[in-house]
Design a protein around this motif. Structure first.
Motif, PDB file in Angstrom:
ATOM      1  N   PRO A 250       0.828  -1.205   0.000  1.00 20.20           N
ATOM      2  CA  PRO A 250       0.000   0.000   0.000  1.00 20.20           C
ATOM      3  C   PRO A 250       0.863   1.255   0.000  1.00 20.20           C
ATOM      4  N   LEU A 251       0.262   2.367  -0.412  1.00 16.09           N
ATOM      5  CA  LEU A 251       0.956   3.657  -0.436  1.00 16.09           C
ATOM      6  C   LEU A 251       1.008   4.224   0.978  1.00 16.09           C
ATOM      7  N   THR A 252       2.211   4.544   1.436  1.00 18.72           N
ATOM      8  CA  THR A 252       2.375   5.127   2.774  1.00 18.72           C
ATOM      9  C   THR A 252       3.022   6.507   2.702  1.00 18.72           C
ATOM     10  N   VAL A 253       4.082   6.649   1.923  1.00 13.86           N
ATOM     11  CA  VAL A 253       4.778   7.925   1.757  1.00 13.86           C
ATOM     12  C   VAL A 253       4.323   8.553   0.443  1.00 13.86           C
ATOM     13  N   THR A 254       3.818   9.780   0.462  1.00 15.37           N
ATOM     14  CA  THR A 254       3.241  10.390  -0.740  1.00 15.37           C
ATOM     15  C   THR A 254       3.985  11.668  -1.113  1.00 15.37           C
ATOM     16  N   TYR A 255       4.013  11.956  -2.427  1.00 16.16           N
ATOM     17  CA  TYR A 255       4.633  13.177  -2.956  1.00 16.16           C
ATOM     18  C   TYR A 255       3.742  13.761  -4.057  1.00 16.16           C
ATOM     19  N   TRP A 256       2.438  13.855  -3.743  1.00 18.05           N
ATOM     20  CA  TRP A 256       1.501  14.373  -4.733  1.00 18.05           C
ATOM     21  C   TRP A 256       1.736  15.863  -4.992  1.00 18.05           C
ATOM     22  N   ALA A 257       1.550  16.240  -6.255  1.00 18.69           N
ATOM     23  CA  ALA A 257       1.545  17.653  -6.591  1.00 18.69           C
ATOM     24  C   ALA A 257       0.283  18.304  -6.008  1.00 18.69           C
ATOM     25  N   SER A 258       0.257  19.635  -5.994  1.00 21.83           N
ATOM     26  CA  SER A 258      -0.877  20.355  -5.411  1.00 21.83           C
ATOM     27  C   SER A 258      -2.180  19.958  -6.094  1.00 21.83           C
TER      28      SER A 258
ATOM     29  N   SER B 258      10.164  19.841  -8.735  1.00 24.50           N
ATOM     30  CA  SER B 258       9.411  19.493  -7.534  1.00 24.50           C
ATOM     31  C   SER B 258       9.432  18.005  -7.229  1.00 24.50           C
ATOM     32  N   SER B 259       9.692  17.151  -8.231  1.00 25.06           N
ATOM     33  CA  SER B 259       9.686  15.686  -8.065  1.00 25.06           C
ATOM     34  C   SER B 259       8.328  15.193  -7.582  1.00 25.06           C
ATOM     35  N   LYS B 260       7.258  15.893  -7.910  1.00 23.72           N
ATOM     36  CA  LYS B 260       5.929  15.546  -7.415  1.00 23.72           C
ATOM     37  C   LYS B 260       5.230  14.565  -8.357  1.00 23.72           C
ATOM     38  N   TRP B 261       4.103  14.015  -7.862  1.00 27.41           N
ATOM     39  CA  TRP B 261       3.322  13.029  -8.606  1.00 27.41           C
ATOM     40  C   TRP B 261       2.013  13.634  -9.101  1.00 27.41           C
ATOM     41  N   ASN B 262       1.510  13.045 -10.185  1.00 30.03           N
ATOM     42  CA  ASN B 262       0.221  13.438 -10.749  1.00 30.03           C
ATOM     43  C   ASN B 262      -0.497  12.187 -11.222  1.00 30.03           C
ATOM     44  N   ASP B 263      -1.817  12.077 -10.904  1.00 32.35           N
ATOM     45  CA  ASP B 263      -2.568  10.958 -11.457  1.00 32.35           C
ATOM     46  C   ASP B 263      -3.023  11.287 -12.867  1.00 32.35           C
ATOM     47  N   ILE B 264      -3.061  10.253 -13.717  1.00 30.82           N
ATOM     48  CA  ILE B 264      -3.303  10.460 -15.141  1.00 30.82           C
ATOM     49  C   ILE B 264      -3.909   9.194 -15.699  1.00 30.82           C
ATOM     50  N   SER B 265      -4.609   9.296 -16.812  1.00 27.68           N
ATOM     51  CA  SER B 265      -5.214   8.116 -17.437  1.00 27.68           C
ATOM     52  C   SER B 265      -4.144   7.094 -17.793  1.00 27.68           C
ATOM     53  N   CYS B 266      -4.435   5.828 -17.512  1.00 31.95           N
ATOM     54  CA  CYS B 266      -3.476   4.756 -17.798  1.00 31.95           C
ATOM     55  C   CYS B 266      -3.268   4.565 -19.305  1.00 31.95           C
TER      56      CYS B 266
END
Length: 349
Positions: free
Chosen positions: A300-308, A327-335
Protein backbone atom coordinates in the motif's frame (compact mmCIF):
# COMPACT_ATOMS: atom_id res chain seq x y z
CA UNK A 1 51.86 -4.42 86.40
CA UNK A 2 49.80 -1.64 87.83
CA UNK A 3 46.07 -1.30 87.26
CA UNK A 4 46.74 1.72 85.08
CA UNK A 5 49.17 -0.18 82.86
CA UNK A 6 46.78 -3.13 82.60
CA UNK A 7 43.94 -0.87 81.56
CA UNK A 8 46.14 0.82 78.95
CA UNK A 9 47.19 -2.55 77.46
CA UNK A 10 43.55 -3.66 77.22
CA UNK A 11 42.67 -0.46 75.37
CA UNK A 12 45.52 -1.04 72.92
CA UNK A 13 44.34 -4.59 72.26
CA UNK A 14 40.81 -3.34 71.62
CA UNK A 15 42.10 -0.72 69.18
CA UNK A 16 44.16 -3.36 67.33
CA UNK A 17 41.14 -5.65 67.06
CA UNK A 18 39.02 -2.81 65.72
CA UNK A 19 41.67 -1.89 63.12
CA UNK A 20 41.91 -5.52 61.96
CA UNK A 21 38.11 -5.67 61.52
CA UNK A 22 38.15 -2.46 59.49
CA UNK A 23 41.00 -3.84 57.37
CA UNK A 24 39.05 -7.05 56.70
CA UNK A 25 35.95 -5.04 55.82
CA UNK A 26 37.97 -2.91 53.41
CA UNK A 27 39.32 -6.05 51.77
CA UNK A 28 35.78 -7.40 51.39
CA UNK A 29 34.56 -4.11 49.92
CA UNK A 30 37.50 -4.01 47.52
CA UNK A 31 36.77 -7.55 46.34
CA UNK A 32 33.09 -6.74 45.81
CA UNK A 33 33.98 -3.56 43.93
CA UNK A 34 36.41 -5.46 41.71
CA UNK A 35 33.81 -8.13 40.95
CA UNK A 36 31.17 -5.50 40.14
CA UNK A 37 33.52 -3.65 37.84
CA UNK A 38 34.39 -6.91 36.07
CA UNK A 39 30.71 -7.75 35.52
CA UNK A 40 29.89 -4.26 34.27
CA UNK A 41 32.90 -4.26 31.96
CA UNK A 42 31.74 -7.54 30.42
CA UNK A 43 28.20 -6.14 30.04
CA UNK A 44 29.60 -3.00 28.41
CA UNK A 45 31.74 -5.02 25.99
CA UNK A 46 28.73 -7.20 25.16
CA UNK A 47 26.65 -4.13 24.40
CA UNK A 48 29.39 -2.75 22.18
CA UNK A 49 29.44 -6.03 20.25
CA UNK A 50 25.65 -5.96 19.87
CA UNK A 51 25.78 -2.37 18.68
CA UNK A 52 28.35 -3.28 16.03
CA UNK A 53 26.18 -6.19 14.90
CA UNK A 54 23.11 -3.94 14.79
CA UNK A 55 25.03 -1.45 12.66
CA UNK A 56 25.82 -4.22 10.16
CA UNK A 57 22.17 -5.37 10.16
CA UNK A 58 21.03 -1.78 9.70
CA UNK A 59 23.29 -1.45 6.65
CA UNK A 60 21.76 -4.64 5.25
CA UNK A 61 18.28 -3.20 5.81
CA UNK A 62 19.28 -0.03 3.98
CA UNK A 63 20.19 -2.13 0.97
CA UNK A 64 17.04 -4.28 1.20
CA UNK A 65 14.68 -1.32 1.48
CA UNK A 66 16.07 0.10 -1.75
CA UNK A 67 14.77 -2.98 -3.55
CA UNK A 68 11.14 -1.92 -3.63
CA UNK A 69 9.85 -4.48 -6.13
CA UNK A 70 9.64 -8.02 -4.67
CA UNK A 71 9.22 -9.63 -8.13
CA UNK A 72 10.96 -9.15 -11.50
CA UNK A 73 9.17 -7.35 -14.32
CA UNK A 74 6.49 -9.53 -15.88
CA UNK A 75 5.94 -11.57 -12.71
CA UNK A 76 2.92 -11.35 -10.38
CA UNK A 77 3.14 -11.58 -6.60
CA UNK A 78 0.83 -13.59 -4.34
CA UNK A 79 1.74 -13.82 -0.67
CA UNK A 80 5.45 -14.71 -0.56
CA UNK A 81 5.85 -16.03 -4.12
CA UNK A 82 6.27 -14.60 -7.61
CA UNK A 83 4.40 -16.19 -10.55
CA UNK A 84 5.12 -16.05 -14.28
CA UNK A 85 2.63 -17.23 -16.92
CA UNK A 86 4.28 -18.35 -20.14
CA UNK A 87 1.55 -17.94 -22.74
CA UNK A 88 3.32 -19.88 -25.47
CA UNK A 89 3.08 -23.65 -25.31
CA UNK A 90 5.20 -26.74 -25.02
CA UNK A 91 5.58 -30.07 -23.24
CA UNK A 92 5.62 -30.38 -19.45
CA UNK A 93 9.39 -31.02 -19.56
CA UNK A 94 10.00 -27.97 -21.76
CA UNK A 95 7.93 -25.83 -19.41
CA UNK A 96 9.88 -26.98 -16.37
CA UNK A 97 13.22 -26.29 -18.06
CA UNK A 98 12.04 -22.80 -19.01
CA UNK A 99 11.09 -22.13 -15.38
CA UNK A 100 14.48 -23.36 -14.18
CA UNK A 101 16.20 -21.07 -16.68
CA UNK A 102 14.30 -18.22 -15.02
CA UNK A 103 15.54 -19.23 -11.54
CA UNK A 104 12.19 -20.81 -10.67
CA UNK A 105 10.27 -24.07 -11.17
CA UNK A 106 6.78 -25.15 -12.19
CA UNK A 107 4.24 -23.99 -9.61
CA UNK A 108 3.60 -26.04 -6.44
CA UNK A 109 0.05 -25.59 -5.06
CA UNK A 110 -0.31 -26.11 -1.32
CA UNK A 111 -3.41 -24.15 -0.27
CA UNK A 112 -6.97 -23.30 -1.28
CA UNK A 113 -5.98 -19.65 -1.59
CA UNK A 114 -3.16 -20.39 -4.02
CA UNK A 115 -5.44 -22.66 -6.08
CA UNK A 116 -8.03 -19.87 -6.35
CA UNK A 117 -5.37 -17.33 -7.27
CA UNK A 118 -3.95 -19.54 -10.04
CA UNK A 119 -7.36 -20.36 -11.52
CA UNK A 120 -7.92 -16.62 -12.06
CA UNK A 121 -4.31 -15.89 -12.99
CA UNK A 122 -4.04 -18.53 -15.74
CA UNK A 123 -7.57 -18.50 -17.25
CA UNK A 124 -6.51 -21.37 -19.56
CA UNK A 125 -5.29 -24.97 -19.50
CA UNK A 126 -1.84 -24.64 -17.94
CA UNK A 127 0.92 -27.00 -16.76
CA UNK A 128 1.61 -27.16 -13.01
CA UNK A 129 4.49 -28.89 -11.23
CA UNK A 130 2.76 -32.20 -10.41
CA UNK A 131 3.47 -35.62 -11.97
CA UNK A 132 3.65 -39.36 -11.27
CA UNK A 133 6.35 -40.07 -13.84
CA UNK A 134 8.64 -41.78 -11.27
CA UNK A 135 5.96 -44.23 -10.08
CA UNK A 136 2.48 -44.63 -11.52
CA UNK A 137 -0.16 -43.42 -9.08
CA UNK A 138 2.37 -41.76 -6.72
CA UNK A 139 1.92 -38.05 -7.35
CA UNK A 140 4.72 -35.69 -6.34
CA UNK A 141 5.47 -32.01 -6.80
CA UNK A 142 8.64 -30.85 -8.54
CA UNK A 143 10.18 -29.96 -5.16
CA UNK A 144 9.84 -33.61 -4.05
CA UNK A 145 6.92 -33.09 -1.65
CA UNK A 146 4.03 -35.59 -1.85
CA UNK A 147 0.54 -34.57 -2.92
CA UNK A 148 -1.68 -33.64 0.04
CA UNK A 149 -4.10 -30.93 -1.14
CA UNK A 150 -6.04 -32.16 -4.20
CA UNK A 151 -8.28 -30.43 -6.73
CA UNK A 152 -8.96 -33.20 -9.29
CA UNK A 153 -11.84 -32.98 -11.71
CA UNK A 154 -14.15 -35.98 -11.51
CA UNK A 155 -13.23 -38.73 -12.36
CA UNK A 156 -9.56 -37.69 -12.65
CA UNK A 157 -6.83 -38.79 -12.59
CA UNK A 158 -7.63 -41.63 -15.03
CA UNK A 159 -4.27 -42.13 -16.80
CA UNK A 160 -5.99 -41.92 -20.19
CA UNK A 161 -8.61 -44.45 -19.11
CA UNK A 162 -6.71 -47.12 -21.02
CA UNK A 163 -7.38 -45.42 -24.39
CA UNK A 164 -4.28 -45.76 -26.64
CA UNK A 165 -4.94 -42.39 -28.28
CA UNK A 166 -4.26 -40.61 -24.96
CA UNK A 167 -1.28 -42.74 -23.89
CA UNK A 168 0.24 -42.51 -20.41
CA UNK A 169 -1.04 -39.39 -18.62
CA UNK A 170 1.66 -38.66 -16.05
CA UNK A 171 1.61 -34.85 -15.86
CA UNK A 172 -1.01 -32.44 -14.54
CA UNK A 173 -2.53 -29.18 -15.74
CA UNK A 174 -4.97 -26.77 -14.17
CA UNK A 175 -8.06 -26.31 -16.28
CA UNK A 176 -9.34 -23.04 -17.67
CA UNK A 177 -11.36 -20.62 -15.53
CA UNK A 178 -14.80 -21.81 -14.53
CA UNK A 179 -13.60 -25.22 -13.36
CA UNK A 180 -10.20 -24.40 -11.80
CA UNK A 181 -9.63 -28.13 -11.23
CA UNK A 182 -6.90 -30.54 -12.32
CA UNK A 183 -6.61 -33.14 -15.04
CA UNK A 184 -3.83 -35.62 -15.82
CA UNK A 185 -2.49 -35.47 -19.36
CA UNK A 186 0.34 -36.82 -21.48
CA UNK A 187 3.56 -34.99 -20.59
CA UNK A 188 4.16 -34.46 -24.33
CA UNK A 189 0.98 -32.42 -24.81
CA UNK A 190 1.53 -28.75 -25.66
CA UNK A 191 0.26 -26.25 -23.07
CA UNK A 192 1.33 -22.96 -21.46
CA UNK A 193 2.87 -23.17 -17.98
CA UNK A 194 3.19 -21.25 -14.70
CA UNK A 195 6.56 -20.71 -12.99
CA UNK A 196 6.94 -19.93 -9.26
CA UNK A 197 9.79 -18.63 -7.11
CA UNK A 198 10.18 -16.91 -3.76
CA UNK A 199 9.74 -13.13 -3.69
CA UNK A 200 12.38 -10.82 -2.31
CA UNK A 201 9.90 -9.68 0.34
CA UNK A 202 10.09 -13.13 1.95
CA UNK A 203 13.88 -12.85 1.93
CA UNK A 204 13.60 -9.59 3.84
CA UNK A 205 11.83 -11.15 6.75
CA UNK A 206 14.86 -12.97 8.13
CA UNK A 207 17.15 -9.93 8.47
CA UNK A 208 14.25 -7.92 9.91
CA UNK A 209 13.54 -10.68 12.45
CA UNK A 210 17.23 -10.88 13.34
CA UNK A 211 17.32 -7.11 13.77
CA UNK A 212 14.36 -7.15 16.13
CA UNK A 213 15.95 -9.98 18.12
CA UNK A 214 19.10 -7.90 18.54
CA UNK A 215 17.05 -4.92 19.72
CA UNK A 216 15.25 -7.06 22.32
CA UNK A 217 18.53 -8.57 23.49
CA UNK A 218 20.09 -5.12 23.84
CA UNK A 219 17.11 -3.82 25.81
CA UNK A 220 17.38 -6.84 28.13
CA UNK A 221 21.07 -6.16 28.74
CA UNK A 222 20.43 -2.49 29.40
CA UNK A 223 17.75 -3.39 31.93
CA UNK A 224 20.23 -5.65 33.71
CA UNK A 225 22.82 -2.88 33.79
CA UNK A 226 20.38 -0.41 35.29
CA UNK A 227 19.52 -2.90 38.03
CA UNK A 228 23.14 -3.29 39.17
CA UNK A 229 24.18 -1.50 42.34
CA UNK A 230 26.93 1.02 41.60
CA UNK A 231 29.89 0.75 43.99
CA UNK A 232 32.36 3.53 44.42
CA UNK A 233 30.60 5.76 41.90
CA UNK A 234 33.79 7.70 41.11
CA UNK A 235 35.34 4.59 39.53
CA UNK A 236 32.11 3.42 37.88
CA UNK A 237 30.94 6.78 36.49
CA UNK A 238 32.82 6.35 33.23
CA UNK A 239 31.13 2.96 32.69
CA UNK A 240 27.74 4.50 33.43
CA UNK A 241 28.36 7.25 30.87
CA UNK A 242 29.30 4.64 28.26
CA UNK A 243 26.15 2.66 29.09
CA UNK A 244 23.97 5.75 28.67
CA UNK A 245 25.66 6.56 25.39
CA UNK A 246 25.05 3.04 24.12
CA UNK A 247 21.40 3.32 25.10
CA UNK A 248 21.15 6.63 23.23
CA UNK A 249 22.78 5.06 20.17
CA UNK A 250 20.32 2.16 20.28
CA UNK A 251 17.34 4.52 20.51
CA UNK A 252 18.68 6.62 17.64
CA UNK A 253 19.22 3.51 15.54
CA UNK A 254 15.66 2.30 16.24
CA UNK A 255 14.27 5.70 15.23
CA UNK A 256 16.50 5.71 12.14
CA UNK A 257 15.16 2.29 11.15
CA UNK A 258 11.54 3.46 11.59
CA UNK A 259 12.21 6.40 9.28
CA UNK A 260 14.30 4.36 6.88
CA UNK A 261 11.60 3.60 4.33
CA UNK A 262 10.36 7.20 4.28
CA UNK A 263 13.84 8.60 3.72
CA UNK A 264 14.56 6.04 1.02
CA UNK A 265 11.32 6.89 -0.83
CA UNK A 266 12.02 10.62 -0.73
CA UNK A 267 15.57 10.32 -2.05
CA UNK A 268 14.40 7.85 -4.69
CA UNK A 269 11.68 10.21 -5.92
CA UNK A 270 14.22 13.03 -6.28
CA UNK A 271 16.61 10.69 -8.06
CA UNK A 272 13.95 9.50 -10.53
CA UNK A 273 12.85 13.03 -11.46
CA UNK A 274 16.44 13.80 -12.37
CA UNK A 275 16.74 10.87 -14.76
CA UNK A 276 14.62 12.49 -17.44
CA UNK A 277 13.31 15.86 -18.56
CA UNK A 278 9.93 14.33 -19.39
CA UNK A 279 7.00 13.13 -17.28
CA UNK A 280 7.48 9.42 -16.55
CA UNK A 281 5.29 6.47 -15.46
CA UNK A 282 5.92 5.00 -12.00
CA UNK A 283 4.48 1.76 -10.57
CA UNK A 284 1.56 3.26 -8.60
CA UNK A 285 -2.15 2.79 -9.41
CA UNK A 286 -5.67 2.62 -7.93
CA UNK A 287 -7.12 0.58 -10.80
CA UNK A 288 -8.29 -2.22 -8.46
CA UNK A 289 -10.25 0.13 -6.18
CA UNK A 290 -10.71 3.85 -6.72
CA UNK A 291 -8.83 5.87 -4.12
CA UNK A 292 -6.87 2.88 -2.80
CA UNK A 293 -3.39 3.43 -4.18
CA UNK A 294 -1.01 0.48 -4.35
CA UNK A 295 2.42 -0.16 -5.81
CA UNK A 296 2.87 -2.82 -8.48
CA UNK A 297 4.37 -5.17 -5.87
CA UNK A 298 1.08 -5.04 -3.93
CA UNK A 299 2.32 -2.85 -1.05
CA UNK A 300 0.00 0.00 0.00
CA UNK A 301 0.96 3.66 -0.44
CA UNK A 302 2.37 5.13 2.77
CA UNK A 303 4.78 7.93 1.76
CA UNK A 304 3.24 10.39 -0.74
CA UNK A 305 4.63 13.18 -2.96
CA UNK A 306 1.50 14.37 -4.73
CA UNK A 307 1.54 17.65 -6.59
CA UNK A 308 -0.88 20.35 -5.41
CA UNK A 309 -4.56 19.32 -5.74
CA UNK A 310 -3.55 15.80 -6.79
CA UNK A 311 -4.77 13.13 -7.15
CA UNK A 312 -8.00 14.49 -8.68
CA UNK A 313 -9.17 11.47 -10.76
CA UNK A 314 -10.09 13.77 -13.65
CA UNK A 315 -11.71 11.65 -16.38
CA UNK A 316 -10.81 8.37 -14.67
CA UNK A 317 -7.13 8.87 -13.83
CA UNK A 318 -5.93 5.61 -12.23
CA UNK A 319 -2.18 5.64 -12.96
CA UNK A 320 0.62 7.92 -11.76
CA UNK A 321 3.43 9.87 -13.41
CA UNK A 322 6.36 11.66 -11.79
CA UNK A 323 6.64 15.22 -13.04
CA UNK A 324 9.80 16.34 -14.79
CA UNK A 325 10.08 19.71 -13.01
CA UNK A 326 12.25 20.31 -9.96
CA UNK A 327 9.41 19.49 -7.53
CA UNK A 328 9.69 15.69 -8.06
CA UNK A 329 5.93 15.55 -7.41
CA UNK A 330 3.32 13.03 -8.61
CA UNK A 331 0.22 13.44 -10.75
CA UNK A 332 -2.57 10.96 -11.46
CA UNK A 333 -3.30 10.46 -15.14
CA UNK A 334 -5.21 8.12 -17.44
CA UNK A 335 -3.48 4.76 -17.80
CA UNK A 336 -4.03 4.99 -21.58
CA UNK A 337 -1.95 8.14 -21.96
CA UNK A 338 1.49 7.82 -23.52
CA UNK A 339 4.47 8.36 -21.27
CA UNK A 340 7.99 7.04 -21.03
CA UNK A 341 8.68 4.73 -18.10
CA UNK A 342 11.44 3.68 -15.75
CA UNK A 343 12.11 0.01 -14.89
CA UNK A 344 13.74 -1.15 -11.65
CA UNK A 345 15.44 -4.35 -10.60
CA UNK A 346 18.00 -5.29 -7.92
CA UNK A 347 21.62 -4.35 -8.60
CA UNK A 348 24.02 -7.22 -9.18
CA UNK A 349 26.32 -7.82 -6.17
Amino acid sequence: MTDYESSDLQASNNNMSSLMQERDQLKTNLTEMTNSLTVMTKERDHLKTNLNEMTKENNKLLSLYKKNSPCPTGWNIFRCSCYFLYEGSGSWTKGRQDCRDRGADLVVIDSDEEQSFLSEFTNMNTWIGLSDRDKEGTWKWVDGTPLTVKYWSAPQPDNGNGDPQFGEEDCVHIREAGTSSWNDLSCEASLPWVCEKSSRSSERRRPVADFLSLVLLSVFLLTGLIGLRVYYYTSVSSLTEERDQLKTNLNEMTEENNNLQSLSKKSESTFLSGLSNKNTWIGLTDRDKEGTWKWVDGTPLTVTYWASNQPDNKNGEDCVEILSDQSSKWNDISCEDSRQWICEKPAQP
